[in-house]
Design a protein around this motif. Structure first.
Motif, mmCIF file in Angstrom:
data_model
loop_
_atom_site.group_PDB
_atom_site.id
_atom_site.type_symbol
_atom_site.label_atom_id
_atom_site.label_comp_id
_atom_site.label_asym_id
_atom_site.label_seq_id
_atom_site.Cartn_x
_atom_site.Cartn_y
_atom_site.Cartn_z
ATOM 1 N N SER A 168 0.854 -1.190 0.000
ATOM 2 C CA SER A 168 0.000 0.000 0.000
ATOM 3 C C SER A 168 0.892 1.243 0.000
ATOM 4 O O SER A 168 2.093 1.162 0.213
ATOM 5 C CB SER A 168 -0.909 0.010 1.230
ATOM 6 O OG SER A 168 -0.137 0.189 2.410
ATOM 7 N N HIS A 169 0.263 2.366 -0.211
ATOM 8 C CA HIS A 169 1.026 3.614 -0.206
ATOM 9 C C HIS A 169 1.606 3.892 1.175
ATOM 10 O O HIS A 169 2.686 4.492 1.294
ATOM 11 C CB HIS A 169 0.138 4.777 -0.660
ATOM 12 C CG HIS A 169 -0.135 4.769 -2.134
ATOM 13 N ND1 HIS A 169 0.661 5.431 -3.039
ATOM 14 C CD2 HIS A 169 -1.099 4.151 -2.865
ATOM 15 C CE1 HIS A 169 0.197 5.250 -4.264
ATOM 16 N NE2 HIS A 169 -0.881 4.474 -4.181
ATOM 17 N N HIS A 170 0.920 3.467 2.227
ATOM 18 C CA HIS A 170 1.435 3.680 3.581
ATOM 19 C C HIS A 170 2.624 2.783 3.878
ATOM 20 O O HIS A 170 3.418 3.063 4.779
ATOM 21 C CB HIS A 170 0.328 3.426 4.607
ATOM 22 C CG HIS A 170 -0.812 4.395 4.510
ATOM 23 N ND1 HIS A 170 -0.676 5.737 4.818
ATOM 24 C CD2 HIS A 170 -2.107 4.220 4.125
ATOM 25 C CE1 HIS A 170 -1.830 6.344 4.644
ATOM 26 N NE2 HIS A 170 -2.722 5.451 4.222
ATOM 27 N N ASP A 171 2.770 1.696 3.121
ATOM 28 C CA ASP A 171 3.888 0.772 3.331
ATOM 29 C C ASP A 171 5.088 1.104 2.459
ATOM 30 O O ASP A 171 6.055 0.340 2.412
ATOM 31 C CB ASP A 171 3.438 -0.668 3.050
ATOM 32 C CG ASP A 171 2.395 -1.137 4.050
ATOM 33 O OD1 ASP A 171 2.450 -0.686 5.213
ATOM 34 O OD2 ASP A 171 1.523 -1.954 3.672
ATOM 35 N N GLY A 172 5.040 2.235 1.745
ATOM 36 C CA GLY A 172 6.182 2.648 0.941
ATOM 37 C C GLY A 172 6.112 2.219 -0.508
ATOM 38 O O GLY A 172 7.160 2.009 -1.133
ATOM 39 N N TYR A 173 4.885 2.099 -1.049
ATOM 40 C CA TYR A 173 4.743 1.648 -2.442
ATOM 41 C C TYR A 173 5.517 2.551 -3.411
ATOM 42 O O TYR A 173 6.296 2.070 -4.240
ATOM 43 C CB TYR A 173 3.264 1.606 -2.809
ATOM 44 C CG TYR A 173 2.993 1.337 -4.274
ATOM 45 C CD1 TYR A 173 2.967 0.030 -4.759
ATOM 46 C CD2 TYR A 173 2.769 2.380 -5.174
ATOM 47 C CE1 TYR A 173 2.729 -0.225 -6.107
ATOM 48 C CE2 TYR A 173 2.536 2.132 -6.513
ATOM 49 C CZ TYR A 173 2.514 0.838 -6.983
ATOM 50 O OH TYR A 173 2.284 0.591 -8.313
ATOM 51 N N LEU A 174 5.299 3.856 -3.313
ATOM 52 C CA LEU A 174 5.937 4.772 -4.255
ATOM 53 C C LEU A 174 7.454 4.795 -4.089
ATOM 54 O O LEU A 174 8.202 4.864 -5.076
ATOM 55 C CB LEU A 174 5.369 6.179 -4.089
ATOM 56 C CG LEU A 174 3.915 6.383 -4.537
ATOM 57 C CD1 LEU A 174 3.474 7.809 -4.271
ATOM 58 C CD2 LEU A 174 3.763 6.052 -6.022
ATOM 59 N N GLU A 175 7.925 4.752 -2.834
ATOM 60 C CA GLU A 175 9.365 4.775 -2.595
ATOM 61 C C GLU A 175 10.044 3.543 -3.194
ATOM 62 O O GLU A 175 11.096 3.649 -3.834
ATOM 63 C CB GLU A 175 9.651 4.856 -1.092
ATOM 64 C CG GLU A 175 9.308 6.191 -0.446
ATOM 65 C CD GLU A 175 7.823 6.338 -0.144
ATOM 66 O OE1 GLU A 175 7.064 5.374 -0.430
ATOM 67 O OE2 GLU A 175 7.422 7.403 0.361
ATOM 68 N N GLU A 176 9.445 2.387 -2.985
ATOM 69 C CA GLU A 176 10.037 1.162 -3.521
ATOM 70 C C GLU A 176 9.938 1.112 -5.048
ATOM 71 O O GLU A 176 10.869 0.668 -5.731
ATOM 72 C CB GLU A 176 9.351 -0.071 -2.912
ATOM 73 C CG GLU A 176 9.586 -0.235 -1.424
ATOM 74 C CD GLU A 176 11.059 -0.440 -1.095
ATOM 75 O OE1 GLU A 176 11.811 -0.909 -1.972
ATOM 76 O OE2 GLU A 176 11.461 -0.112 0.033
ATOM 77 N N LYS A 177 8.829 1.590 -5.585
ATOM 78 C CA LYS A 177 8.661 1.585 -7.035
ATOM 79 C C LYS A 177 9.669 2.519 -7.696
ATOM 80 O O LYS A 177 10.208 2.214 -8.776
ATOM 81 C CB LYS A 177 7.236 2.008 -7.401
ATOM 82 C CG LYS A 177 6.970 2.003 -8.901
ATOM 83 C CD LYS A 177 5.516 2.358 -9.199
ATOM 84 C CE LYS A 177 5.262 2.338 -10.703
ATOM 85 N NZ LYS A 177 3.855 2.642 -11.031
ATOM 86 N N ALA A 178 9.941 3.656 -7.068
ATOM 87 C CA ALA A 178 10.885 4.615 -7.633
ATOM 88 C C ALA A 178 12.279 4.029 -7.785
ATOM 89 O O ALA A 178 13.045 4.449 -8.658
ATOM 90 C CB ALA A 178 10.946 5.869 -6.760
ATOM 91 N N LYS A 179 12.620 3.052 -6.945
ATOM 92 C CA LYS A 179 13.941 2.427 -7.027
ATOM 93 C C LYS A 179 13.946 1.189 -7.919
ATOM 94 O O LYS A 179 14.937 0.908 -8.602
ATOM 95 C CB LYS A 179 14.421 2.037 -5.629
ATOM 96 C CG LYS A 179 14.632 3.208 -4.686
ATOM 97 C CD LYS A 179 15.236 2.755 -3.370
ATOM 98 C CE LYS A 179 14.315 1.833 -2.602
ATOM 99 N NZ LYS A 179 14.914 1.403 -1.319
ATOM 100 N N ALA A 180 12.861 0.434 -7.927
ATOM 101 C CA ALA A 180 12.868 -0.891 -8.556
ATOM 102 C C ALA A 180 12.296 -0.904 -9.963
ATOM 103 O O ALA A 180 12.352 -1.940 -10.629
ATOM 104 C CB ALA A 180 12.084 -1.871 -7.680
#
Length: 359
Positions: free
Chosen positions: A240-252
């Protein structure tokens, strides 16, 4: 000395008679002269001048209060929880404080110039000038006259409150820079270490490559020749977005491309990183981190739309044009027993701008 004080000396020296005919004008343009001077209320009434002075330094003090409130709001309304309501309150109250600080300075400066600064008209002749002693003395006198007319030197309350307001208006911006540096916590021990955060991504051995954003796994057989697919780790879709979805997607985030195997130029250590002409490269540009999303099928080039860096997919995504300093990191891939594309490991180098490679 008489020639030195003549402001038109150089212009007169350059005047030459015209080779053309002189025309006598019976009705030459008349100098309209300056309109009659109108005194302001502050010029006629000392009490009005005092009120204007009081208004100006009060506005400067109000600006100081706005700057202090912006700093206090940064502390009173933290955003570490990640909740939308907390972020809204933080942005709202900090923004109101900064807006009040800058608006009060602007209004005070305008009111000062219109109601307090000496109000008189003058004519300044335009002519050639040089750095003579008399010119320098005149410049110094102009500054002295401006100081006297504005009252900057003798109106201590206005001067000091203005300086304090300007200094205080910078403070919220300095404090807000703290928000750019996240800090670690027991739940997120690496939150304050950007190198540790960017050095590794969600990719790991055996993780399937999935379509972005659906999270549907990708079979090697489903990729057509010349196709380019935006890819995320399969497990990312469950975050979810609260679990860092965007942060992880930005790297992977990865771009998957299929070519003919013979079109690839692969080094010995990377021969096992592709599968039947399918290669996977980080979608994050190594210049400033923009998404490298434009694929030229005929030239096999990847283009970053931000600053036009180009990478050669057939040759380890090397830079062939633009400001990027290094190739796009390659994700080693293979297939599992069911024919789905999977990662052999994480990226072997940090993704994104080259700064993180030099930690």
């Amino acid at each position: 000395m008489a020639h030195e004080d003549d402001p038109l000396e150089h212009e007169r020296a350059s005047w030459k008679p015209s080779p053309g005919l002189a025309v006598a004008v019976n009705d030459p343009v008349r100098n309209p002269e300056l309109p009659p001077h109108r005194e302001r209320m502050t010029d006629k009434d000392p009490a009005a001048m005092k009120r204007a002075v009081r208004t100006v330094y009060t506005l400067f003090y109000l600006s100081i209060a706005g700057s202090i409130w912006a700093i206090a709001a940064y502390m009173l309304f933290p955003i570490e929880s990640g909740r939308i309501i907390d972020i809204r309150h933080n942005n709202l109250f900090i923004g109101l404080g900064i807006a009040l600080a800058l608006l009060a300075i602007g209004i005070a400066a305008i009111h000062w110039s219109k109601a307090i600064v000496s109000d008189k008209e003058f004519i300044e002749p335009r002519h050639a000038t040089r750095g003579r002693d008399s010119t320098r003395e005149a410049a110094i006198k102009a500054f002295a006259d401006a100081d006297a007319e504005s009252g900057f030197g003798r109106r201590v309350l206005i001067r000091n409150s203005m300086i304090a307001a300007l200094v205080a208006s910078i403070a919220p911006g300095i404090v807000l820079f703290r928000g750019l540096a996240p800090f670690s916590s027991p739940e997120h021990p690496n939150a304050g270490d950007p190198v540790a955060l960017l050095e590794h991504t969600m990719w790991k051995e055996g993780m399937r490559l999935a379509h972005d954003p659906s999270g549907e796994p990708i079979r090697a057989a489903d990729l057509t020749l010349g196709s380019a697919v935006h890819v995320i780790p399969e497990e990312l879709a469950a975050l979810s977005h609260h679990d860092g979805y965007l942060e992880e997607k930005a790297k992977a985030i990865v771009l998957l491309v299929r070519l003919l195997p013979e079109q690839l130029t692969e080094s010995e250590e990377r021969k096992e990183w592709s599968y039947n002409g399918i290669v996977a490269y980080s979608k994050v540009c190594t210049h400033v981190g923009c998404p490298v999303a434009l694929y030229e099928q005929q030239t096999h080039h990847l283009l970053c739309p931000c600053h036009q860096s180009q990478f050669d997919v057939t040759d380890h995504a090397k830079v062939i044009f633009g400001p990027a300093a290094r190739p796009l990191p390659q994700l080693p891939i293979t297939v599992d027993d069911e024919g789905y594309l999977v990662a052999r490991s994480d990226f072997t180098e940090p993704v994104g701008p080259s700064f993180w490679e030099r930690h």
